[in-house]
Every structure is written in C-alpha cells, then in structure tokens.
Design an enzyme around this catalytic site. Structure first.
Site, PDB file in Angstrom:
ATOM      1  N   GLU A 188      -6.631   4.162  -5.734  1.00 17.64           N
ATOM      2  CA  GLU A 188      -7.870   4.577  -5.089  1.00 17.64           C
ATOM      3  C   GLU A 188      -8.254   5.932  -5.666  1.00 17.64           C
ATOM      4  O   GLU A 188      -7.466   6.881  -5.615  1.00 17.64           O
ATOM      5  CB  GLU A 188      -7.667   4.659  -3.581  1.00 17.64           C
ATOM      6  CG  GLU A 188      -8.945   4.909  -2.810  1.00 17.64           C
ATOM      7  CD  GLU A 188      -8.709   5.047  -1.316  1.00 17.64           C
ATOM      8  OE1 GLU A 188      -9.628   4.736  -0.552  1.00 17.64           O
ATOM      9  OE2 GLU A 188      -7.607   5.485  -0.918  1.00 17.64           O
TER      10      GLU A 188
ATOM     11  N   ASP B 273       0.842  -1.192   0.000  1.00 13.06           N
ATOM     12  CA  ASP B 273       0.000   0.000   0.000  1.00 13.06           C
ATOM     13  C   ASP B 273       0.876   1.240   0.000  1.00 13.06           C
ATOM     14  O   ASP B 273       1.635   1.470   0.945  1.00 13.06           O
ATOM     15  CB  ASP B 273      -0.892  -0.016   1.247  1.00 13.06           C
ATOM     16  CG  ASP B 273      -2.269   0.568   0.991  1.00 13.06           C
ATOM     17  OD1 ASP B 273      -2.328   1.638   0.360  1.00 13.06           O
ATOM     18  OD2 ASP B 273      -3.266  -0.036   1.417  1.00 13.06           O
TER      19      ASP B 273
ATOM     20  N   ASP C 280      -3.045   4.614  -2.282  1.00 14.29           N
ATOM     21  CA  ASP C 280      -4.031   5.291  -1.454  1.00 14.29           C
ATOM     22  C   ASP C 280      -4.323   6.687  -2.001  1.00 14.29           C
ATOM     23  O   ASP C 280      -3.395   7.462  -2.272  1.00 14.29           O
ATOM     24  CB  ASP C 280      -3.476   5.388  -0.024  1.00 14.29           C
ATOM     25  CG  ASP C 280      -4.467   5.950   0.954  1.00 14.29           C
ATOM     26  OD1 ASP C 280      -5.508   5.307   1.172  1.00 14.29           O
ATOM     27  OD2 ASP C 280      -4.201   7.032   1.515  1.00 14.29           O
TER      28      ASP C 280
ATOM     29  N   HIS D 292     -10.984  -2.558   3.609  1.00 15.41           N
ATOM     30  CA  HIS D 292     -10.763  -2.039   4.963  1.00 15.41           C
ATOM     31  C   HIS D 292     -11.519  -0.748   5.224  1.00 15.41           C
ATOM     32  O   HIS D 292     -11.655  -0.343   6.387  1.00 15.41           O
ATOM     33  CB  HIS D 292      -9.269  -1.812   5.186  1.00 15.41           C
ATOM     34  CG  HIS D 292      -8.703  -0.742   4.309  1.00 15.41           C
ATOM     35  ND1 HIS D 292      -8.593  -0.884   2.939  1.00 15.41           N
ATOM     36  CD2 HIS D 292      -8.253   0.508   4.590  1.00 15.41           C
ATOM     37  CE1 HIS D 292      -8.091   0.223   2.423  1.00 15.41           C
ATOM     38  NE2 HIS D 292      -7.874   1.087   3.393  1.00 15.41           N
ATOM     39  N   ASP D 293     -12.009  -0.091   4.174  1.00 16.14           N
ATOM     40  CA  ASP D 293     -12.772   1.145   4.317  1.00 16.14           C
ATOM     41  C   ASP D 293     -14.271   0.938   4.116  1.00 16.14           C
ATOM     42  O   ASP D 293     -15.036   1.896   4.228  1.00 16.14           O
ATOM     43  CB  ASP D 293     -12.290   2.190   3.293  1.00 16.14           C
ATOM     44  CG  ASP D 293     -10.959   2.812   3.671  1.00 16.14           C
ATOM     45  OD1 ASP D 293     -10.612   2.809   4.865  1.00 16.14           O
ATOM     46  OD2 ASP D 293     -10.266   3.302   2.764  1.00 16.14           O
TER      47      ASP D 293
END
Length: 559
Positions: free
Chosen positions: A257, A100, A202, A333-334
């Site tokens: 993302e 990430d 991210d 995870h979000d």
C-alpha cells in the site's frame, strides 16, 4: 533460495474482510471457519488467491490494523489451528493465501509498547518514536494523524510524546532500530513457514521517517498530513533488507500500500532490479473525487471527472509498462462501492458493476476483487452513531465538532460517498435474515438492500454480475494480450466513454465502456474505422449495430 515465481502476473486476487465475510458460530462476527465454508464459492469465481485483512490478536480500535500479537489469531476469528486449516483447504483448491502485514505501527496494547512507555532506558524504549515536548509543552511538530488531530500523543510515564500517523492507539514503530526490523522479519518467517504465499503490506511506504521531524510550511495552525508522511529517506533500504532476508528466501509475493505514490516513485519499489516489492496500490485514481489540498483532506469532495480518471489510469498503464506491474482495483476495505461512488446503483446497478469491471480487467496488471464487488454490492447510509470506523468517528469529532471546518451535512455526504464502512457491511449471501451472513445481529448493520442484492439472487439474474466476473477472470487466464499487450488510451477527453486499445503481436483488442446514464453515439471512424470485429465479451450480449451505446454498456472487441 526459492526461484522467483511471477504467478501473480496472471492472477486475479480476491480480498476477504474476515469480520464481514461469513459467521460460522452465530456471534455476529465473521470468522475463519466461515471463510473455509465459502472457499468453494471463491473457487467457482475463478480467482487464484485470497487476501485476508488482519486476523491477528487486536483490541480492534481500527478493526485489526492495531495488532497486539502478530503470531496469535484473534479469538473472534478462531484459532491458530483454524488458520492452518484455512491454508490447507485453500491450497487444496488451488488458491494461494496472502496475509496482511501491518509493519508501520502496532497496537498500544502490544507488549513492545507497554514496555517501551515505562521508561527512557529499557530494552524496548526505542522500539517506538518518542520526542520531548517543545519548551512550551507543545507537540514536537505540526504533523497530523490520518484519522484526525495531531500525530503526537502525550505519555505521562515517559513525559514524552509518541508518534502515531493513524489513531493514538496505533503508535508508529521505529524502523531506525535494527532490533525492530528483525522482530518484523521473524514474524514474516513464522507465517511463511506456515505456508502462506505472500503479503499485502499496509502503508509500507510510511515506515521510514524524516527523523529531524521538520514542520510543514503552511499558513494555518492545524495538523497537516502531507508529503513527509511517506517515501521517507531510508524506506528503500529497509524494504531491500526485508526482501533479501525474508521475501526472496521464501519466494513470497508482495503488494504494498503506497500512499503518495506516482508511477515514477512506484518504480523505485517494484522494478525487478530494485529487489523490493512486486506491486504497489496507488491512491491517485481513488482520490479523483477528493479536492486536492483541502483543509478537510479526504472529506472535502469535488465532482467526479471521467477524463481525469482516465488520465490517471493511463499514466500508470504507460508508466509501468515493461518496467513494473500494476495492481488494479476500484474497491477494497478502505474504499466504497464503485457502483455507488461513480455509478448508478439504482436504475443500472448490474450494468454499472459489469461496465466498471470491464474497464478494470481489460487493463495490464493484477486485478483485485473485493468481497461483494462480484455481485454489485452498494454503499449504505447510516446515522452517524451507527458507524464503527475509527476514521469516520475521529474525523467527525476533529473537523465538525472541534475545528468546525466542515458542517455535519457536508461531512455525512462525504461519508455516504467515500466512507470505509460502506465496504465493510456483511457479505450478502441470500435473502434470509442478516443476508445469510449470521444467525445473530451482525457487528455492523447489513445493507437493507440485501433481499434484492445477494449471491443467490445474482446468480439467477439474467445479467449476473458474478457470471460476468467469472467470464472476465477466465478471459484473463486464457488470453496473453491482457497480460502482455500494449495499452493505448482513446478519446481521453470524452466525458462518458472509457475506450482503450490492447495490442500484442498481430492481435488488437478494443475495450469500450459507456460510463453514464445516457445513450452515447459511438463514432467508429474515430477509432480507426472499426466496421467489423468479433465481440470477445459484452455486458449486454453484443454491440449495437446502430452505433448507439446504451447506458452502462461495455464490451471488448477483437479486430
């Protein structure tokens, strides 16, 4: 220059949230040796790669997305030797490793920021985004932070504000500074040389800012999160530079993302001719139950609409076909657990989990499976004080306590439906204390349903969610139609059925899912007189000869 390798088009990728996956040393926190101990489980699922949420040194204000040192593993997860071993062990099992990259911001404890804030004229002074106060001492503009409040924080040392689009402990990097970009590229090279295979990036579409920092034109005086927060004027220039300097030379896969993305602007990132990214994560479909333009942003919900969801997903399937590549997901995870958010996690939990999986894995793109999704894990209801997530805590204080634009009950209802900690509870391995995740009290409470829902129990169930995921993944590896076939949405306005066709050459597959608690009459003549066909996969062992779809029944049929 490494030749372009599109392995990810045929792949299924498994996301690991390291803090909650497997604890090897009994401190209540998941770690790298714990992940290594479960690689055989991941291999058995049949996926092609693992994506690790951040494991770098961090104060943990945002669970690792506030990075203090990009080249040092946080001691709670292990050591740099442990990540070397994980990469080695994963590769021996045929699993690629994706890390990430958090390149929009750092921790306020990063050495760059500690130096930057000391003065206005040191070598690091413009590594971050600093602005003078307005004449009245106020913040530079009305931009809001995603985690609540203003996007500007006062720094007494410099007598200036710095920009943070997330928590105040996450100052945004100044990508206008070429030295900052080179620092990020050196970090990426460090990990590429260690053998990782790609990056999930991210909020990568936020790295370029509108440097005149205009105000949003709104009819209130509250901080605003809007269109200027993403897809800034130099974002493509920056990512193309990254591609040419690091991604292409090392042959690295990328998924970005991309808040605020549409199929049209997504293609500006992922079309081959652009030399940027391989895929992006859209948020359009995961915002389907969030009221657009609401003053409470993501915490202001609206009723779920299956036709609206189908329309969004079909738009991305059609818009990218032959031009770009979709990243397919419902959970990460979000995002909360799909069976609780849009399904029935009580009476039809396993059926619901496998029905949603059928819908997702039947589409064109690369499916991402989030840990626990493959056993049908559910949301959790905790009292406010037990939530760990900075997004929940900060927004509660901002919206409920400070602004009073939302009631406690309305906010908590939204948390129970869409809060990020729903996905971050420890992985449920078995029915032993703490679900086999740890021998000590975990950092976040274990979902109390762990004795009913766990890996060991699921693999013994008649309707095993895990076994169904295995079959879907194997099907994807075996059948070109899922990778290359055309997509056509059917019955777009039907409130319960999600149906679409996939076609490739002389082969045609029908994907059908009843995403409701009721039986639904399925009129075959509406779908081109499909009277005879071969069932490819079904979560209930076939199709109903009476054309009545049971609740949460799903199948793929060839005709």
């Amino acid at each position: 220059m490494t030749a372009k390798n599109d392995w990810w088009r045929n792949a299924v990728i498994y996301q690991i949230y390291p803090k909650s996956f497997m604890d090897s040393n009994g401190d209540g926190v998941g770690d790298l040796p714990g992940i290594i101990s479960r690689l055989d489980y991941i291999q058995a699922l049949g996926v092609d790669a693992i994506w690790l949420s951040p494991i770098f040194l961090s104060p943990g204000k945002d669970n690792g997305y506030d990075i203090q040192d990009y080249c040092c593993i946080d001691p709670q997860f292990g050591s740099n030797d442990d990540i070397d071993e994980l990469i080695l062990q994963a590769h021996q099992r045929g699993l690629k490793v994706i890390m990430d990259l958090v390149a929009n911001h750092t921790s306020d404890q990063h050495d760059w920021f500690l130096k930057s804030k000391t003065s206005r004229d040191n070598p690091y002074s413009d590594y971050y985004i600093w602005r003078d106060p307005l004449p009245d001492g106020g913040v530079p503009n009305n931009w809001g932070a995603n985690f609540g409040g203003s996007a500007w924080e006062w720094c007494a040392e410099r007598q200036q504000y710095y920009l943070h689009l997330f928590a105040k402990e996450q100052p945004d990097l100044n990508w206008e500074n070429p030295r900052v970009r080179d620092e990020i590229y050196r970090i990426m090279e460090f990990w590429a040389q260690k053998g990782i295979d790609g990056w999930r990036m991210d909020v990568i579409t936020l790295i370029s800012k509108y440097t005149d920092f205009p105000n949003y034109q709104v009819d209130h005086n509250l901080p605003v999160v809007g269109w200027m927060h993403s897809n800034g004027p130099r974002v493509h220039e920056f990512i193309q530079e990254m591609h040419d300097k690091v991604l292409a030379p090392y042959g690295m896969m990328t998924v970005g993302e991309a808040p605020g993305s549409t199929p049209e602007n997504a293609l500006q990132y992922i079309a081959d001719s652009r030399r940027e990214l391989d895929m992006v994560f859209t948020f359009e479909h995961t915002d389907v139950d969030i009221l657009p333009g609401g003053i409470n942003r993501k915490w202001q919900l609206q009723p779920f609409s299956l036709p609206r969801l189908k329309s969004i997903l079909a738009k991305w399937q059609d818009g990218l076909h032959g031009l770009g590549w979709n990243a397919l997901y419902f959970e990460n995870h979000d995002q909360p657990r799909i069976v609780s958010r849009w399904g029935n996690d009580q009476a039809y939990r396993a059926e619901c989990a496998t029905a949603w999986a059928t819908v997702l894995h039947g589409m064109q793109g690369t499916p991402f499976v989030y840990q626990g999704e493959e056993i049908g894990m559910t949301n959790i209801h905790l009292p406010l004080e037990q939530y760990n997530d900075v997004e929940i805590v900060n927004n509660y204080n901002e919206l409920v306590v400070k602004q009073k634009t939302q009631s406690h009950d309305a906010f908590m209802a939204a948390v129970y439906q869409i809060g990020r900690d729903n996905a971050r509870t420890p992985m449920q391995w078995d029915s032993s204390p703490y679900a086999g995740f740890s021998s000590a009290t975990p950092w976040l409470p274990v979902n109390p349903r762990y004795k009913e829902i766990n890996v060991m129990q699921d693999r013994q169930n008649n309707l095993s969610v895990f076994r169904y995921y295995q079959q879907l993944i194997a099907l994807r590896h075996r059948e070109r139609i899922l990778i290359e076939g055309d997509f056509e949405l059917l019955l777009p306005e039907h409130p319960q059925l999600f149906c679409y066709m996939r076609r490739l050459e002389d082969k045609c597959w029908l994907v059908v899912a009843n995403l409701s608690d009721g039986e639904v009459s399925f009129e075959w003549q509406d779908l081109k007189q499909l009277e005879a066909g071969r069932v490819i996969i079904s979560n209930m062992g076939g199709t109903d000869e009476n054309r009545i779809l049971k609740p949460w029944m799903a199948f793929i049929m060839e005709y």
